[in-house]
Design an enzyme around this catalytic site. Structure first.
Site, PDB file in Angstrom:
ATOM      1  N   ARG A  20      20.408  -6.163  -2.496  1.00  0.00           N
ATOM      2  CA  ARG A  20      20.563  -7.578  -2.901  1.00  0.00           C
ATOM      3  C   ARG A  20      20.278  -7.766  -4.390  1.00  0.00           C
ATOM      4  NH1 ARG A  20      18.347  -8.736   2.168  1.00  0.00           N
ATOM      5  NH2 ARG A  20      16.265  -9.237   1.409  1.00  0.00           N
ATOM      6  N   ASP A  46       0.546   3.787   5.989  1.00  0.00           N
ATOM      7  CA  ASP A  46       0.799   3.457   4.583  1.00  0.00           C
ATOM      8  C   ASP A  46       0.485   4.637   3.660  1.00  0.00           C
ATOM      9  OD1 ASP A  46       1.757   0.892   4.799  1.00  0.00           O
ATOM     10  OD2 ASP A  46      -0.219  -0.018   4.784  1.00  0.00           O
ATOM     11  N   LYS A  89      10.916  -5.241   9.098  1.00  0.00           N
ATOM     12  CA  LYS A  89       9.813  -5.145   8.142  1.00  0.00           C
ATOM     13  C   LYS A  89       8.644  -4.485   8.869  1.00  0.00           C
ATOM     14  CE  LYS A  89      10.864  -8.974   5.119  1.00  0.00           C
ATOM     15  NZ  LYS A  89      10.348 -10.106   4.365  1.00  0.00           N
ATOM     16  N   GLU A 137       1.320  -1.302   8.208  1.00  0.00           N
ATOM     17  CA  GLU A 137       0.531  -0.156   8.694  1.00  0.00           C
ATOM     18  C   GLU A 137       0.452  -0.029  10.217  1.00  0.00           C
ATOM     19  OE1 GLU A 137      -1.532   2.338   7.079  1.00  0.00           O
ATOM     20  OE2 GLU A 137      -1.746   2.974   9.148  1.00  0.00           O
ATOM     21  N   GLN A 164       0.781  -1.243   0.000  1.00  0.00           N
ATOM     22  CA  GLN A 164       0.000   0.000   0.000  1.00  0.00           C
ATOM     23  C   GLN A 164       0.815   1.297   0.000  1.00  0.00           C
ATOM     24  OE1 GLN A 164      -3.428   2.343   2.559  1.00  0.00           O
ATOM     25  NE2 GLN A 164      -3.088   0.236   3.080  1.00  0.00           N
ATOM     26  N   SER A 165       1.855   1.372   0.850  1.00  0.00           N
ATOM     27  CA  SER A 165       2.498   2.682   1.034  1.00  0.00           C
ATOM     28  C   SER A 165       3.084   3.233  -0.266  1.00  0.00           C
ATOM     29  CB  SER A 165       3.592   2.579   2.101  1.00  0.00           C
ATOM     30  OG  SER A 165       4.604   1.684   1.668  1.00  0.00           O
ATOM     31  N   GLY A 199      -7.499  20.408  19.263  1.00  0.00           N
ATOM     32  CA  GLY A 199      -7.162  21.829  19.280  1.00  0.00           C
ATOM     33  C   GLY A 199      -7.600  22.483  20.571  1.00  0.00           C
ATOM     34  N   GLY A 200      -7.657  23.794  20.561  1.00  0.00           N
ATOM     35  CA  GLY A 200      -8.035  24.522  21.772  1.00  0.00           C
ATOM     36  C   GLY A 200      -9.539  24.673  21.934  1.00  0.00           C
ATOM     37  N   GLN A 201     -10.315  24.082  21.035  1.00  0.00           N
ATOM     38  CA  GLN A 201     -11.778  24.227  21.116  1.00  0.00           C
ATOM     39  C   GLN A 201     -12.362  22.889  21.547  1.00  0.00           C
ATOM     40  OE1 GLN A 201     -12.882  27.187  20.636  1.00  0.00           O
ATOM     41  NE2 GLN A 201     -11.266  28.151  19.419  1.00  0.00           N
TER      42      GLN A 201
HETATM   43  N1  CAO Z   1      11.615  -9.980  -9.647  1.00  0.00           N
HETATM   44  C1  CAO Z   1      12.316 -10.776  -8.819  1.00  0.00           C
HETATM   45  N2  CAO Z   1      12.291 -10.660  -7.485  1.00  0.00           N
HETATM   46  C2  CAO Z   1      11.517  -9.684  -6.968  1.00  0.00           C
HETATM   47  C3  CAO Z   1      10.762  -8.817  -7.768  1.00  0.00           C
HETATM   48  C4  CAO Z   1      10.833  -8.989  -9.173  1.00  0.00           C
HETATM   49  N3  CAO Z   1      10.120  -8.229 -10.025  1.00  0.00           N
HETATM   50  N4  CAO Z   1      10.078  -7.950  -6.987  1.00  0.00           N
HETATM   51  C5  CAO Z   1      10.393  -8.272  -5.722  1.00  0.00           C
HETATM   52  N5  CAO Z   1      11.258  -9.305  -5.713  1.00  0.00           N
HETATM   53  C6  CAO Z   1      11.842  -9.994  -4.559  1.00  0.00           C
HETATM   54  C7  CAO Z   1      12.835  -9.125  -3.835  1.00  0.00           C
HETATM   55  O1  CAO Z   1      14.084  -9.143  -4.455  1.00  0.00           O
HETATM   56  C8  CAO Z   1      12.801  -9.733  -2.462  1.00  0.00           C
HETATM   57  O2  CAO Z   1      13.609 -10.891  -2.443  1.00  0.00           O
HETATM   58  P1  CAO Z   1      14.851 -11.149  -1.432  1.00  0.00           P
HETATM   59  O3  CAO Z   1      14.313 -10.968  -0.045  1.00  0.00           O
HETATM   60  O4  CAO Z   1      15.249 -12.558  -1.740  1.00  0.00           O
HETATM   61  O5  CAO Z   1      15.915 -10.169  -1.723  1.00  0.00           O
HETATM   62  C9  CAO Z   1      11.334 -10.154  -2.309  1.00  0.00           C
HETATM   63  O6  CAO Z   1      10.822 -10.270  -3.631  1.00  0.00           O
HETATM   64  C10 CAO Z   1      10.376  -9.145  -1.663  1.00  0.00           C
HETATM   65  O7  CAO Z   1      10.899  -8.506  -0.716  1.00  0.00           O
HETATM   66  P2  CAO Z   1      10.156  -7.911   0.591  1.00  0.00           P
HETATM   67  O8  CAO Z   1      10.964  -8.401   1.755  1.00  0.00           O
HETATM   68  O9  CAO Z   1      10.066  -6.445   0.398  1.00  0.00           O
HETATM   69  O10 CAO Z   1       8.674  -8.521   0.632  1.00  0.00           O
HETATM   70  P3  CAO Z   1       7.885  -9.114   1.885  1.00  0.00           P
HETATM   71  O11 CAO Z   1       6.565  -9.513   1.338  1.00  0.00           O
HETATM   72  O12 CAO Z   1       8.658 -10.168   2.585  1.00  0.00           O
HETATM   73  O13 CAO Z   1       7.733  -7.884   2.901  1.00  0.00           O
HETATM   74  C11 CAO Z   1       6.950  -5.670   3.594  1.00  0.00           C
HETATM   75  C12 CAO Z   1       6.694  -6.931   2.722  1.00  0.00           C
HETATM   76  C13 CAO Z   1       5.901  -4.663   3.226  1.00  0.00           C
HETATM   77  C14 CAO Z   1       6.861  -6.038   5.069  1.00  0.00           C
HETATM   78  C15 CAO Z   1       8.373  -5.121   3.274  1.00  0.00           C
HETATM   79  O14 CAO Z   1       8.481  -4.933   1.896  1.00  0.00           O
HETATM   80  C16 CAO Z   1       8.696  -3.808   3.984  1.00  0.00           C
HETATM   81  O15 CAO Z   1       8.977  -3.779   5.176  1.00  0.00           O
HETATM   82  N6  CAO Z   1       8.659  -2.697   3.236  1.00  0.00           N
HETATM   83  C17 CAO Z   1       9.029  -1.395   3.763  1.00  0.00           C
HETATM   84  C18 CAO Z   1       7.932  -0.821   4.600  1.00  0.00           C
HETATM   85  C19 CAO Z   1       6.621  -0.724   3.867  1.00  0.00           C
HETATM   86  O16 CAO Z   1       6.490  -0.163   2.815  1.00  0.00           O
HETATM   87  N7  CAO Z   1       5.584  -1.251   4.504  1.00  0.00           N
HETATM   88  C20 CAO Z   1       4.230  -0.995   4.053  1.00  0.00           C
HETATM   89  C21 CAO Z   1       3.612  -2.133   3.440  1.00  0.00           C
HETATM   90  S1  CAO Z   1       1.885  -1.815   3.274  1.00  0.00           S
HETATM   91  O17 CAO Z   1       1.256  -2.167   4.743  1.00  0.00           O
END
Ligand code: CAO
Length: 438
Positions: free
Chosen positions: A117, A181, A149, A152, A30-31, A260-262
């Site tokens: 990575r 988000d 990680k 929201e 979402q974010s 607020g103040g109201q």
């Molecule tokens: N091709 C190949 N690999 C891809 C890809 C693509 N097109 N797109 C994504 N990937 C891979 C990434 O390389 C990563 O792999 P590795 O971990 O092996 O390097 C993996 O997919 C996705 O990574 P992720 O850790 O971001 O995904 P997740 O689902 O495990 O975590 C989230 C999700 C949201 C917790 C994490 O992305 C995060 O903390 N983001 C920052 C904060 C944020 O935006 N949070 C709001 C989310 S909305 O509530």
């Protein structure tokens, strides 16, 4: 044209604030998507990179119709193009590099370390395209939690919102509004636009980082204000004070007290026994105190020294709102709205999502929009809440997974057919699905 000048708008897209700006959208959930959706509404060309086969994980989350992109996805990804691309495949990486060279901004919200990575360090990106702005959402900024990680509600809790939301005798609460988000996406969009503006002078890109904790705290700043006020005495506008209860060391949850103040509170209206949303937010703004007294049938309170001034009223807020509620309970929330606004008393009806979805005026302004989707059919969404007189936002449906893969390889990156065939044969683009133009 000097290289510092912004790119000219494409003739077909004239009239949008961000015409000519190219966004490499590496966002998910979402974010990040809320940020790039806003940029798309302002006219930027947003190219969303998605994992072949599955795409953005939200496509399949909270589905209401089998095998159809979820509302979660469609409502966060309007006006974008989608390319399926495995960025870990060498041929996929070739395409990604070409997109980095082509675009102005890379937006991502992967977990910390993911971009590195993939080999996409700042130095690597900058070598390919020194004008590239790299904009990221992370859960936390540099510090003890930077590798976490975050979703929201984690951000709402870490940003000071949950500890200050709810009733004082209940547990912390998260809010219905997605301030972690969507709030952070909004902050990031502003950072990107500012970086694009600065690039006009410097000719260089820069990193833009928005931590969700920071974004939430920015929205909860009045609570940090109150934390410091606590050192100098009780927070007199909090109901806790008028109820005679002492304050602890930290800002308490303040229920429905006005920030607020109201002073304000949520009061029952006619029908509250059966309708969970038959309530109104009522603000006892000082300049209209006399009008309030007349309305509720307490004209004596206009001159009574125990009620006349805001300071005199503060210790009795509970009793005052109880008296006002006796009056609001005789009217519907819409009647209270009409009567109070006629005499400038600020009130807010508690609108249900059903009422908002059916609100004609929100439809007219484009804040609530009906969109047609080839596999889902018609659905409602929230349009661009930012209205500009010279940059109208037209809401276009979200792309199907990989809908624009061919178009991007051929027409955007202008790869020769042979190269496209090689890329496809490598599996880097998965099975591109394409829809005929609607
Ligand atoms: N091709 C190949 N690999 C891809 C890809 C693509 N097109 N797109 C994504 N990937 C891979 C990434 O390389 C990563 O792999 P590795 O971990 O092996 O390097 C993996 O997919 C996705 O990574 P992720 O850790 O971001 O995904 P997740 O689902 O495990 O975590 C989230 C999700 C949201 C917790 C994490 O992305 C995060 O903390 N983001 C920052 C904060 C944020 O935006 N949070 C709001 C989310 S909305 O509530």
């Amino acid at each position: 044209m000097s290289k510092n000048e912004p790119k000219k708008a494409a003739a077909t897209e004239a009239g949008k604030a961000l015409d000519g700006v190219r966004i490499l959208d590496f966002t998910h959930v979402q974010s990040g998507p809320t940020c790039t959706q806003l940029l798309a509404w302002f006219g930027a060309d947003v190219i969303k990179i998605e994992k072949p086969g599955t795409g953005d994980i939200t496509r399949g989350q909270l589905r209401d119709i089998p095998d159809v992109d979820s509302l979660y996805f469609t409502m966060l990804n309007h006006n974008k193009r989608s390319i399926e691309l495995d960025t870990k495949n060498p041929k996929g990486k070739e395409v990604l590099d070409a997109l980095i060279a082509y675009c102005d901004v890379l937006v991502e919200n992967f977990a910390p370390g993911v971009l590195d990575r993939m080999g996409l360090t700042w130095d690597y990106i900058h070598k390919l395209n020194p004008r590239m702005i790299v904009a990221s959402v992370k859960g936390f900024g540099p510090g003890p939690y930077e590798d976490c990680k975050v979703y929201e509600n984690v951000a709402q809790c870490a940003g000071g919102s949950a500890s200050t939301t709810g009733f004082r005798d209940g547990p912390p609460l998260v809010t219905g509004a997605q301030i972690g988000d969507s709030g952070t996406g909004l902050h990031l969009a502003l950072g990107i636009v500012a970086a694009l503006y600065q690039r006009n002078t410097t000719g260089k890109g820069q990193k833009v980082l928005c931590a969700m904790q920071d974004g939430v705290l920015n929205l909860a700043r009045v609570k940090l204000r109150d934390q410091q006020r606590l050192a100098h005495g009780p927070l007199k506008e909090y109901r806790q004070h008028s109820d005679g209860l002492p304050f602890g060391k930290a800002v308490p949850r303040s229920g429905n007290d006005s920030g607020g103040g109201q002073p304000g509170w949520i009061l029952k209206c006619k029908g509250w026994e059966t309708d969970p949303d038959a309530y109104i937010y009522f603000i006892t703004q000082a300049p209209v105190w006399e009008a309030i007294c007349d309305l509720i049938g307490e004209p004596g309170w206009k001159t009574d020294p125990g009620y006349k001034t805001p300071n005199a009223r503060l210790p009795k807020l509970g009793a005052i709102f109880a008296r006002i509620e006796q009056w609001t309970m005789t009217k519907t929330k819409f009647e209270v709205m009409e009567i109070c606004n006629a005499v400038d008393i600020p009130v807010g009806p508690i609108l249900s999502m059903k009422e908002i979805a059916e609100d004609e005026s929100l439809r007219k302004t484009g804040t609530v929009v009906e969109v047609d989707h080839p596999t889902r059919g018609k659905y409602l969404t929230v349009g661009n809440p930012i209205k500009m007189s010279d940059s109208a936002s037209e809401v276009k449906r979200s792309p199907l997974l990989g809908e624009h893969t061919d178009e991007i390889l051929r027409d955007v990156l202008k790869f020769p057919e042979k190269q496209i065939e090689e890329i496809k044969a490598s599996g880097a683009t998965g099975q591109a699905k394409r829809m005929a133009a609607e």
